[in-house]
Design a protein around this motif. Structure first.
Motif, mmCIF file in Angstrom:
data_model
loop_
_atom_site.group_PDB
_atom_site.id
_atom_site.type_symbol
_atom_site.label_atom_id
_atom_site.label_comp_id
_atom_site.label_asym_id
_atom_site.label_seq_id
_atom_site.Cartn_x
_atom_site.Cartn_y
_atom_site.Cartn_z
ATOM 1 N N LEU A 1 0.840 -1.192 0.000
ATOM 2 C CA LEU A 1 0.000 0.000 0.000
ATOM 3 C C LEU A 1 0.876 1.243 0.000
ATOM 4 N N GLU A 2 0.373 2.305 -0.633
ATOM 5 C CA GLU A 2 1.083 3.586 -0.620
ATOM 6 C C GLU A 2 0.058 4.709 -0.564
ATOM 7 N N ARG A 3 0.393 5.743 0.232
ATOM 8 C CA ARG A 3 -0.456 6.943 0.280
ATOM 9 C C ARG A 3 0.431 8.168 0.436
ATOM 10 N N ARG A 4 0.086 9.236 -0.272
ATOM 11 C CA ARG A 4 0.860 10.479 -0.241
ATOM 12 C C ARG A 4 0.045 11.599 0.409
ATOM 13 N N TYR A 5 0.706 12.336 1.276
ATOM 14 C CA TYR A 5 0.083 13.452 1.983
ATOM 15 C C TYR A 5 0.842 14.730 1.632
ATOM 16 N N THR A 6 0.115 15.786 1.314
ATOM 17 C CA THR A 6 0.723 17.086 1.032
ATOM 18 C C THR A 6 0.634 17.946 2.285
ATOM 19 N N LEU A 7 1.799 18.404 2.769
ATOM 20 C CA LEU A 7 1.876 19.178 3.997
ATOM 21 C C LEU A 7 2.437 20.557 3.692
ATOM 22 N N ARG A 8 1.861 21.583 4.306
ATOM 23 C CA ARG A 8 2.358 22.946 4.127
ATOM 24 C C ARG A 8 3.217 23.335 5.333
ATOM 25 N N VAL A 9 4.406 23.867 5.038
ATOM 26 C CA VAL A 9 5.341 24.273 6.099
ATOM 27 C C VAL A 9 4.905 25.627 6.646
ATOM 28 N N LEU A 10 4.819 25.748 7.984
ATOM 29 C CA LEU A 10 4.230 26.929 8.602
ATOM 30 C C LEU A 10 5.237 27.884 9.230
ATOM 31 N N ARG A 11 6.436 27.426 9.524
ATOM 32 C CA ARG A 11 7.373 28.318 10.210
ATOM 33 C C ARG A 11 8.812 27.918 9.924
ATOM 34 N N GLU A 12 9.739 28.779 10.361
ATOM 35 C CA GLU A 12 11.159 28.524 10.194
ATOM 36 C C GLU A 12 11.671 27.578 11.268
ATOM 37 N N GLY A 13 12.902 27.093 11.061
ATOM 38 C CA GLY A 13 13.600 26.346 12.098
ATOM 39 C C GLY A 13 13.512 24.852 11.919
ATOM 40 N N ASP A 14 13.937 24.136 12.963
ATOM 41 C CA ASP A 14 13.878 22.677 12.969
ATOM 42 C C ASP A 14 12.437 22.249 13.221
ATOM 43 N N LEU A 15 11.886 21.505 12.281
ATOM 44 C CA LEU A 15 10.479 21.106 12.325
ATOM 45 C C LEU A 15 10.373 19.581 12.308
ATOM 46 N N SER A 16 9.172 19.089 12.589
ATOM 47 C CA SER A 16 8.966 17.642 12.518
ATOM 48 C C SER A 16 7.551 17.337 12.064
ATOM 49 N N VAL A 17 7.403 16.138 11.491
ATOM 50 C CA VAL A 17 6.097 15.593 11.132
ATOM 51 C C VAL A 17 5.828 14.460 12.102
ATOM 52 N N ALA A 18 4.722 14.548 12.825
ATOM 53 C CA ALA A 18 4.413 13.561 13.849
ATOM 54 C C ALA A 18 4.243 12.178 13.231
ATOM 55 N N PRO A 19 4.525 11.116 13.988
ATOM 56 C CA PRO A 19 4.316 9.762 13.466
ATOM 57 C C PRO A 19 2.872 9.557 13.031
ATOM 58 N N LEU A 20 2.703 8.786 11.972
ATOM 59 C CA LEU A 20 1.373 8.423 11.492
ATOM 60 C C LEU A 20 1.057 7.028 12.001
ATOM 61 N N ALA A 21 -0.071 6.865 12.691
ATOM 62 C CA ALA A 21 -0.430 5.592 13.320
ATOM 63 C C ALA A 21 -1.525 4.893 12.522
ATOM 64 N N LEU A 22 -1.357 3.589 12.333
ATOM 65 C CA LEU A 22 -2.393 2.755 11.717
ATOM 66 C C LEU A 22 -3.028 1.921 12.812
ATOM 67 N N ASP A 23 -4.319 2.171 13.102
ATOM 68 C CA ASP A 23 -5.041 1.460 14.143
ATOM 69 C C ASP A 23 -5.618 0.177 13.558
ATOM 70 N N LEU A 24 -5.067 -0.972 13.997
ATOM 71 C CA LEU A 24 -5.497 -2.267 13.477
ATOM 72 C C LEU A 24 -6.261 -3.066 14.530
ATOM 73 N N GLY A 25 -6.937 -2.377 15.383
ATOM 74 C CA GLY A 25 -7.719 -3.064 16.410
ATOM 75 C C GLY A 25 -6.845 -3.481 17.569
ATOM 76 N N GLY A 26 -6.321 -4.690 17.508
ATOM 77 C CA GLY A 26 -5.498 -5.179 18.609
ATOM 78 C C GLY A 26 -4.044 -4.742 18.519
ATOM 79 N N ARG A 27 -3.657 -4.033 17.474
ATOM 80 C CA ARG A 27 -2.259 -3.638 17.316
ATOM 81 C C ARG A 27 -2.200 -2.325 16.538
ATOM 82 N N THR A 28 -1.216 -1.504 16.849
ATOM 83 C CA THR A 28 -1.019 -0.240 16.144
ATOM 84 C C THR A 28 0.351 -0.244 15.478
ATOM 85 N N LEU A 29 0.376 0.081 14.199
ATOM 86 C CA LEU A 29 1.624 0.299 13.488
ATOM 87 C C LEU A 29 1.873 1.796 13.400
ATOM 88 N N GLU A 30 3.114 2.213 13.516
ATOM 89 C CA GLU A 30 3.406 3.637 13.567
ATOM 90 C C GLU A 30 4.690 3.946 12.787
#
Length: 576
Positions: free
Chosen positions: A120-149
């Motif tokens: 599977l593949e999915r693309r997300y477009t993100l807009r940068v809001l400020r200067e400096g060292d930035l990060s993109v939070a982990p994306l979690a996949l909720d699979l019921g009894g288990r979460t992939l991140e």
């Protein structure tokens, strides 16, 4: 001074790829998977051996512009129906908004079902809001009894780009002869004063004719020079100030300047098409790293043939250094994408300016007689350039080694000598010279030395690659080398961490995917290795290598397991 570094690093990067090459295999068939199964089985067991990847298409982005986050998943399943929960989980997931980035849009989930593996593949477009060292939070996949991140992705935002400085950078072409063969070198130069252009020494060395193209399109010859600094790979050329009317000289930043930790270049790379002066000017923006001593700055800008001699700039358009070498894979197969730029301090050369310029040819001859760095560069060019003659190699090798012995404190010269010797097949002698350059703090030498030790002394290689991995420049190259050394030492969990770092940077890098498959097999995770083999469909040689291990259990690496404890009988005396 860092001459021939781009060539040397491309050669050194090859062992990451070529040692495991395998015969090509046919591409896998692919088919879409529908979401029509309402009662699909729970995916907890499969999720334990799923491989989840994410990466950004850029790491340095102007505020207000967008960056693409790509999330990919590969998992071995019993049947197509078992994949529905994974598709639903990815469809329902998105990166969290923050003060750093905002989610602009999310693309559809692209599906491939290939012989028991769902990709599977999915693309997300993100807009940068400020200067400096930035990060993109982990994306979690909720699979019921288990979460992939996914892992947290990091990037840098900047507000200002010095576009005005582009008009002060010009294209330069040097023509000459090396032995019986003509050569043409192309590069970049920048205006330091109305009558002074700065470029890299290696662009003009040995040239019989040097020309520059001004912003007006006019091409003028340059015949005189203010100063040459071969040790730092700098040349300050004289130009008639009437030719540069309307151009603005670029100021040099003070040594302590770091700006917003983003560096910019404007150059004339050959990779962008055209011949000589017909090429377009191209700019880059990348992270500025720590320097190597007082004379060299390092950054993550791409450096390609034709960029040499151009300026490395801060956001205010001040010159941080002159681009003298670097590394850029430019999409080459099986070479890890990690750009590195080395820029030398032009101030010592600019301070040498005499009362009047001297002929360039005379200055080049004088430098070759008086300066070890100039002699080393000429010998290296004769040994590796297009006009080299095998019959002359012993003499030029002797000249190179004499120059290296005359300047033992010049770590970059030592590295150059080691690179040439390695290209000539003298690996042990090259390693000895690399060791000296490494002890002097020249980080490219550590990378070269680590590769030398990889086949013969993986413990030493592991130590060096760990050191490189902790640096800014070469961090991902260091992580890949570290993973190779750790696999050689059967340290599987540590190798997995290093490979995760590489694949977060470039999730389709085939050698890393193959090595991760080896790690999975060593840990008995066959389904995860199968998912990686399918993921390697675009690199059939690597896929065939991993498939061979999957089908031949006796050839797999084995993880050491603790032996069962043996209880000694009470009557056995201990210590006797």
């Amino acid at each position: 001074m860092s001459r021939l570094l781009c060539l040397a690093l491309s050669v050194l990067a090859l062992p990451l790829a070529v040692r495991w090459a395998a015969p090509e295999a046919s591409a896998a068939d692919v088919a879409p998977l529908a979401l029509e199964h309402a009662d699909a089985p729970a995916p907890e067991a499969a999720a334990r051996e799923a491989e989840l990847f994410s990466t950004l298409d850029r790491r340095v982005v102007r505020v207000g512009e967008t960056v693409t986050l790509v999330v990919e998943l590969a998992v071995a399943l019993q049947d197509e129906t078992s994949g529905v929960p994974f598709i639903r989980a990815l469809t329902a997931s998105a990166p969290e908004a923050s003060e750093d980035v905002a989610l602009e849009s999310a693309g559809p989930v692209v599906q491939h079902w290939d012989r028991g593996v769902l990709q599977l593949e999915r693309r997300y477009t993100l807009r940068v809001l400020r200067e400096g060292d930035l990060s993109v939070a982990p994306l979690a996949l909720d699979l019921g009894g288990r979460t992939l991140e996914t892992r947290r992705q990091r990037l840098r935002g900047y507000a200002v780009q010095p576009d005005h400085a582009a008009a002060s950078v010009v294209a330069i072409v040097a023509d000459g002869r090396q032995g019986r063969a003509p050569f043409r070198r192309v590069g970049s130069a920048w205006l330091a004063a109305p009558d002074a252009l700065v470029t890299a020494y290696h662009v003009v060395v040995g040239a019989g004719r040097v020309r520059v193209q001004l912003p007006s399109g006019r091409i003028v010859s340059v015949r005189r020079v203010w100063a040459l600094d071969p040790e730092r790979d700098i040349a300050v050329l004289h130009i008639d100030p009437r030719e540069t009317e309307g151009m603005a000289a670029l100021p040099v930043a003070p040594p302590e300047a770091a700006g917003d930790a983003v560096a910019f270049t404007f150059g004339w790379p050959l990779a962008n098409g055209g011949d000589a002066f017909e090429r377009p000017q191209v700019g880059t923006a990348a992270a500025l790293y720590t320097g190597i001593g007082p004379d060299l700055r390092t950054a993550g800008n791409a450096v390609r043939p034709g960029d040499s001699g151009g300026p490395l700039l801060d956001a205010r358009g001040r010159v941080l250094g002159v681009v003298v070498s670097g590394r850029s894979t430019n999409g080459e197969a099986d070479l890890l994408r990690e750009d590195v730029c080395l820029a030398a301090d032009p101030v010592p050369a600019l301070r040498q300016r005499p009362s009047r310029p001297v002929p360039l040819a005379r200055a080049l001859r004088h430098a070759a007689r008086a300066l070890p760095a100039a002699r080393a560069f000429e010998a290296a060019t004769a040994l590796t350039g297009p006009g080299h003659r095998p019959a002359d190699a012993p003499r030029h090798r002797a000249l190179l080694m004499d120059a290296a012995r005359a300047a033992p404190q010049d770590a970059a010269l030592q590295f150059l000598a080691g690179s040439v010797l390695e290209a000539l097949g003298e690996d042990d002698e090259a390693a000895r010279i690399y060791q000296g350059a490494h002890e002097a703090g020249y980080f490219p030498a550590a990378y070269a030395l680590a590769h030398h030790h990889l086949e013969t002394d993986p413990i030493q290689a592991e130590r060096l690659f760990r050191e490189i991995r902790a640096s800014d420049a070469y961090a991902h190259l260091g992580a890949m080398g570290h993973a190779r050394a750790l696999v050689a030492l059967s340290r599987w969990r540590e190798a997995e961490d290093a490979l995760a770092e590489v694949l977060d940077h470039e999730p389709t890098y085939a050698p890393a995917l193959y090595l991760l498959g080896v790690v999975r097999l060593a840990r008995g995770e066959d389904d995860a290795a199968l998912a990686l083999e399918r993921r390697l469909a675009s690199a059939p040689g690597w896929a065939a290598s991993l498939r061979f291990l999957l089908r031949n259990e006796v050839l797999r690496p084995t993880a050491l397991r603790p032996l069962a404890r043996v209880r000694l009988a009470p009557e056995v005396p201990l210590g006797y």
